[in-house]
Design an enzyme around this catalytic site. Structure first.
Site, PDB file in Angstrom:
ATOM      1  N   SER A   1      -0.594  -6.409   7.481  1.00  0.00           N
ATOM      2  CA  SER A   1      -0.046  -5.627   8.133  1.00  0.00           C
ATOM      3  C   SER A   1       0.647  -5.884   9.150  1.00  0.00           C
ATOM      4  O   SER A   1       0.272  -7.021   9.771  1.00  0.00           O
ATOM      5  CB  SER A   1      -0.577  -4.635   7.897  1.00  0.00           C
ATOM      6  OG  SER A   1      -0.433  -3.263   9.144  1.00  0.00           O
TER       7      SER A   1
ATOM      8  N   TYR B   1      -8.222   0.120   9.678  1.00  0.00           N
ATOM      9  CA  TYR B   1      -7.280   0.160   8.752  1.00  0.00           C
ATOM     10  C   TYR B   1      -7.187  -0.796   9.726  1.00  0.00           C
ATOM     11  O   TYR B   1      -7.107  -2.160   8.878  1.00  0.00           O
ATOM     12  CB  TYR B   1      -5.719   1.067   8.620  1.00  0.00           C
ATOM     13  CG  TYR B   1      -5.119   0.118   7.734  1.00  0.00           C
ATOM     14  CD1 TYR B   1      -4.622   0.366   6.482  1.00  0.00           C
ATOM     15  CD2 TYR B   1      -3.377  -0.420   8.654  1.00  0.00           C
ATOM     16  CE1 TYR B   1      -3.676  -0.006   6.369  1.00  0.00           C
ATOM     17  CE2 TYR B   1      -2.322  -0.627   8.183  1.00  0.00           C
ATOM     18  CZ  TYR B   1      -2.881  -0.694   6.740  1.00  0.00           C
ATOM     19  OH  TYR B   1      -1.556  -1.178   5.707  1.00  0.00           O
TER      20      TYR B   1
HETATM   21  P1  NDP Z   1       0.320   2.505  -2.490  1.00  0.00           P
HETATM   22  O1  NDP Z   1      -0.378   3.955  -1.638  1.00  0.00           O
HETATM   23  O2  NDP Z   1       1.832   2.337  -2.868  1.00  0.00           O
HETATM   24  O3  NDP Z   1      -0.208   1.633  -3.187  1.00  0.00           O
HETATM   25  C1  NDP Z   1      -2.088   1.023  -3.322  1.00  0.00           C
HETATM   26  C2  NDP Z   1      -2.168   0.379  -4.395  1.00  0.00           C
HETATM   27  O4  NDP Z   1      -3.978   0.055  -4.297  1.00  0.00           O
HETATM   28  C3  NDP Z   1      -2.386   1.635  -5.236  1.00  0.00           C
HETATM   29  O5  NDP Z   1      -2.180   1.005  -6.469  1.00  0.00           O
HETATM   30  C4  NDP Z   1      -3.276   2.181  -6.264  1.00  0.00           C
HETATM   31  O6  NDP Z   1      -3.566   2.390  -6.581  1.00  0.00           O
HETATM   32  C5  NDP Z   1      -4.378   0.475  -5.052  1.00  0.00           C
HETATM   33  N1  NDP Z   1      -5.932   0.915  -4.905  1.00  0.00           N
HETATM   34  C6  NDP Z   1      -5.814   1.779  -3.484  1.00  0.00           C
HETATM   35  N2  NDP Z   1      -7.412   1.501  -3.654  1.00  0.00           N
HETATM   36  C7  NDP Z   1      -7.722   0.626  -4.754  1.00  0.00           C
HETATM   37  C8  NDP Z   1      -9.260   0.651  -5.545  1.00  0.00           C
HETATM   38  N3  NDP Z   1     -10.231   1.368  -4.965  1.00  0.00           N
HETATM   39  N4  NDP Z   1      -9.257  -0.315  -6.451  1.00  0.00           N
HETATM   40  C9  NDP Z   1      -8.226  -1.007  -7.139  1.00  0.00           C
HETATM   41  N5  NDP Z   1      -6.985  -0.212  -6.219  1.00  0.00           N
HETATM   42  C10 NDP Z   1      -7.090   0.469  -5.416  1.00  0.00           C
HETATM   43  O7  NDP Z   1       0.925   1.616  -1.229  1.00  0.00           O
HETATM   44  P2  NDP Z   1       1.728   0.321  -0.672  1.00  0.00           P
HETATM   45  O8  NDP Z   1       1.803  -0.417  -1.748  1.00  0.00           O
HETATM   46  O9  NDP Z   1       2.231   0.810   0.778  1.00  0.00           O
HETATM   47  O10 NDP Z   1       0.354  -0.767  -0.253  1.00  0.00           O
HETATM   48  C11 NDP Z   1       0.093  -1.648  -1.050  1.00  0.00           C
HETATM   49  C12 NDP Z   1      -0.448  -2.953   0.096  1.00  0.00           C
HETATM   50  O11 NDP Z   1       0.134  -3.032   1.347  1.00  0.00           O
HETATM   51  C13 NDP Z   1      -2.073  -1.980   1.045  1.00  0.00           C
HETATM   52  O12 NDP Z   1      -3.033  -3.144   1.009  1.00  0.00           O
HETATM   53  C14 NDP Z   1      -1.264  -1.550   2.617  1.00  0.00           C
HETATM   54  O13 NDP Z   1      -2.043  -1.786   3.689  1.00  0.00           O
HETATM   55  C15 NDP Z   1      -0.161  -2.481   2.729  1.00  0.00           C
HETATM   56  N6  NDP Z   1       0.351  -2.614   3.637  1.00  0.00           N
HETATM   57  C16 NDP Z   1       1.665  -1.736   3.573  1.00  0.00           C
HETATM   58  C17 NDP Z   1       2.763  -1.070   4.123  1.00  0.00           C
HETATM   59  C18 NDP Z   1       3.772   0.038   4.131  1.00  0.00           C
HETATM   60  O14 NDP Z   1       4.143   0.012   4.504  1.00  0.00           O
HETATM   61  N7  NDP Z   1       3.704   0.523   2.577  1.00  0.00           N
HETATM   62  C19 NDP Z   1       2.533  -2.018   5.188  1.00  0.00           C
HETATM   63  C20 NDP Z   1       1.800  -3.036   5.414  1.00  0.00           C
HETATM   64  C21 NDP Z   1       0.586  -3.095   4.494  1.00  0.00           C
HETATM   65  P3  NDP Z   1      -4.733   3.498  -7.359  1.00  0.00           P
HETATM   66  O15 NDP Z   1      -4.883   4.456  -6.683  1.00  0.00           O
HETATM   67  O16 NDP Z   1      -4.973   3.175  -9.361  1.00  0.00           O
HETATM   68  O17 NDP Z   1      -6.465   2.687  -7.438  1.00  0.00           O
END
Ligand code: NDP
Length: 255
Positions: free
Chosen positions: A145, A158
């Site tokens: 990130s 985070y």
């Molecule tokens: P979303 O909230 O859209 O997606 C998060 C995903 O993680 C979902 O598919 C969720 O699926 C899954 N998830 C969360 N907890 C669990 C768990 N315990 N077990 C399995 N799956 C899990 O977020 P983003 O797409 O934005 O984020 C994806 C990654 O990118 C993260 O690591 C985030 O920190 C990182 N990121 C995002 C940024 C942004 O601007 N969006 C910037 C920098 C980094 P489900 O709920 O079905 O489990």
């Protein structure tokens, strides 16, 4: 040159692949020919993502996984091997945030974020490692990130987890280079997903602050993450390992 980016015959597991950045990366790798395993907790979201990928002509399946459960992570890798014949690419993307200042976050909240964002990457990588060795090599892509680089008052757990991702990436890259396994991190800027739409609701002015702070002048989209995923998953990046690559519209370099 197209062969350098060809993922035909490769199998990729994407944690959190059912939406946002994970699905954007999964789509890119599927278009390059990889079979995709979508791994997340929500069965409906998993199925919808698989339908989207199959609609584009890809081979895809899903597995219900909570990345905080080691046994479920092992079952996820076993699913890839049994269903698709092996594992070549692991994207450690699942992530969450708890927005609180460091003097207010509880140990339970801290632990949940660290486990979901960082420990899970260690657990899944460790389980994937012998399967990649069997294939003669592999690719691990960890999602960091801007909080891997910068600090912010409301992101203690985070930022700690995402800083840890960068260091853990370097360690695995060093340890597994001899096995032809490349390990890199992607540091997304502000990408429009469910995670950040919650942040935009909770933090007044965030939307406009991101626009003015990002040289590209826009929020990123999940589609913006497809190219880096294909690059880091493909032979094109065979001499790239241990790197943390911002995909951020220039956010990290604006002075
Ligand atoms: P979303 O909230 O859209 O997606 C998060 C995903 O993680 C979902 O598919 C969720 O699926 C899954 N998830 C969360 N907890 C669990 C768990 N315990 N077990 C399995 N799956 C899990 O977020 P983003 O797409 O934005 O984020 C994806 C990654 O990118 C993260 O690591 C985030 O920190 C990182 N990121 C995002 C940024 C942004 O601007 N969006 C910037 C920098 C980094 P489900 O709920 O079905 O489990």
């Amino acid at each position: 040159m197209t062969r350098a980016f060809d993922l035909k015959g490769k199998v990729a597991v994407v944690t959190g692949g059912n939406g946002g950045i994970g699905l954007g990366m999964a789509r890119g790798m599927a278009e390059a020919g990889a079979a995709i395993v979508v791994a997340g907790r929500n069965a409906q979201k998993n199925e919808a993502a698989v339908a989207t990928l199959k609609g584009g002509g890809a081979t895809a399946s899903s597995v219900i996984v909570d990345v905080n459960d080691e046994k479920q992570c092992a079952a996820m890798v076993a699913h890839a091997v049994q269903r698709h014949g092996g594992l070549d690419i692991l994207v450690n993307n699942a992530g969450i945030n708890v927005r609180k200042p460091p003097h207010e976050i509880s140990v339970a909240e801290w632990t949940l974020v660290l486990n979901t964002n960082l420990t899970s990457a260690m657990v899944c990588s460790q389980i994937a490692y012998p399967e990649m060795k069997k294939r003669g090599g592999g690719k691990v892509i960890n999602i960091g990130s801007m909080m891997s680089i910068f600090g912010a008052a409301y992101t203690p757990a985070y930022a700690a987890s995402k800083g840890g991702i960068v260091q853990f990436t370097k360690v695995c890259a060093t340890a597994w280079a001899k096995d032809n396994i490349q390990v890199n991190a992607v540091l997304p800027g502000w990408i429009d997903t469910e995670l950040t739409s919650n942040a935009r609701r909770e933090v007044p002015g965030l939307h406009d602050r991101v626009l003015s702070r990002t040289p590209a002048g826009r929020w990123g989209t999940p589609q913006d993450m497809a190219g880096i995923a294909v690059f880091l998953a493909s032979p094109a990046s065979d001499f790239v390992t241990g790197a943390s690559i911002p995909v951020d519209g220039g956010y990290a370099v604006l002075g």
